[in-house]
Design an enzyme around this catalytic site. Structure first.
Site: not given
Ligand code: MRU
Length: 366
Positions: A98, A251, A262
């Site tokens: 990822r 992220d 997200k």
């Molecule tokens: O695609 P994901 O579910 O791995 O996305 C990450 C998240 O859950 C969010 O973006 C989150 O707010 C940040 S991780 C604490």
């Protein structure tokens, strides 16, 4: 965190039979997040490739947990073959799972730096120890974020004098996204435990619905009052004074405080800005990418399969979890998984070192 009164972390080593030279061996336990909220299932992963699959397919997800999972993935790789060549290939395989959450790259770099220079026969033990340390630190960091965020909520609450303090959150930045506590949800757990009247608006977070399925489940397990809303409802609620704070995770955060999170976070930040609702991001230091400034130009946004948009899954009346098609068969769909909220829309960043304005993030860590 507790599930039905039993204490869990989201990832943990499981001791196996000792290897020929008596080294301790492990597999890795995870909670399969693709099954929640309808089923609670633990998986035991035995190889780096199984861990890579779990990350790509989001059985484990959330930036800090992806970092911890990658660290354990590398430990599994070292366990099967501790040679430099194999470690290098395994690191690249895991990094490719990822692209957006910087924690993954950060954890792999840290593991490689720790292992290099260690004689081959000692690498396995060092790798397991370092992965466990990364997890331990994650828990400490998130606890500290919770404590700093709690003070912020207390101050905001004292000002607004309403009975209930309403926080809107997006996606899942709770304990499921980390090893424990969560980032954005950590202050919420602490505020609730301190006896404050907190209510959480939970964005469903299409297309994978981490809010509706994971955040709502976590908050429910902890007894925190919450309401799931469609992703489009936040702006309306803000216009009507029903949101006192927006609190999200991240992220990847740039050195000038742009927040990549997200998909859909940016729209919430715009609505919060227009309605003078404070917008905070909870950010552990491994989520900060000090090598970049401009989030829009410099962050690779993961493009996920279009099927995640075209289909939706849920519990059918017959008790089975089913996936059904939402869109016309020939309609094209795209699925960018993250967006960037520019620092100018961010009221503050909550880190383990305290709360800061986005443009003072660097000073906080100097
Ligand atoms: O695609 P994901 O579910 O791995 O996305 C990450 C998240 O859950 C969010 O973006 C989150 O707010 C940040 S991780 C604490």
């Amino acid at each position: 965190m507790k599930i039905d009164e039993k204490y869990y972390r989201t990832i943990w080593p499981i001791p196996g039979a000792p290897a020929p030279k008596n080294e301790a061996t492990f597999t890795v336990g995870i909670i399969d997040q693709t099954r929640l909220p309808h089923q609670f299932k633990v998986l035991e992963l035995a190889t780096m490739h199984e861990m890579g699959f779990a990350i790509t397919n989001m059985q484990v997800r959330g930036a800090p947990l992806i970092g911890a999972a990658a660290a354990y993935g590398l430990a599994l790789a070292v366990q099967s073959d501790p040679s430099d060549e194999h470690i290098k290939r395994a690191a690249q395989t895991l990094i490719n799972t990822r692209p957006t959450a910087v924690n993954l790259q950060w954890a792999i770099n840290r593991m490689q730096n720790r292992i290099k220079g260690v004689p081959i026969e000692g690498r396995q033990q060092v790798a397991w120890q370092e992965a466990a340390l990364i997890c331990e630190e994650d828990v400490q960091i998130n606890r500290a974020i919770g404590q700093h965020g709690l003070k912020l909520i207390e101050q905001a609450c004292a000002k607004n004098k309403k009975n209930t303090f309403n926080i809107l959150t997006h996606c899942n930045a709770g304990w499921l996204a980390t090893v424990d506590w969560g980032t954005a949800l950590s202050p919420i757990y602490m505020a609730h435990d301190a006896g404050m009247n907190i209510h959480v608006w939970v964005d469903e977070t299409r297309p994978r619905n981490q809010g509706a399925s994971l955040t709502a489940w976590e908050l429910g397990q902890h007894g925190i009052p919450h309401t799931v809303i469609s992703d489009n409802a936040g702006g309306h609620l803000m216009q009507h004074g029903q949101v006192d704070m927006v609190l999200v995770g991240a992220d990847r955060v740039t050195s000038k405080g742009d927040i990549c999170n997200k998909i859909g976070t940016y729209l919430k930040a715009l609505a919060a800005f227009d309605n003078l609702v404070p917008f905070y991001a909870a950010v552990p230091s491994p989520t900060i990418d000090w090598s970049i400034k401009d989030g829009l130009a410099d962050i690779e946004i993961e493009m996920r399969p279009a099927d995640e948009v075209s289909y939706i899954s849920g519990l059918a009346d017959d008790g089975q979890v089913k996936s059904i098609r939402l869109t016309p068969q020939h309609s094209h769909a795209i699925n960018p998984a993250f967006d960037v909220t520019p620092a100018r829309l961010v009221t503050g960043i909550i880190t383990e070192r305290g709360v800061t304005l986005p443009d003072q993030l660097k000073q906080l860590f100097n």
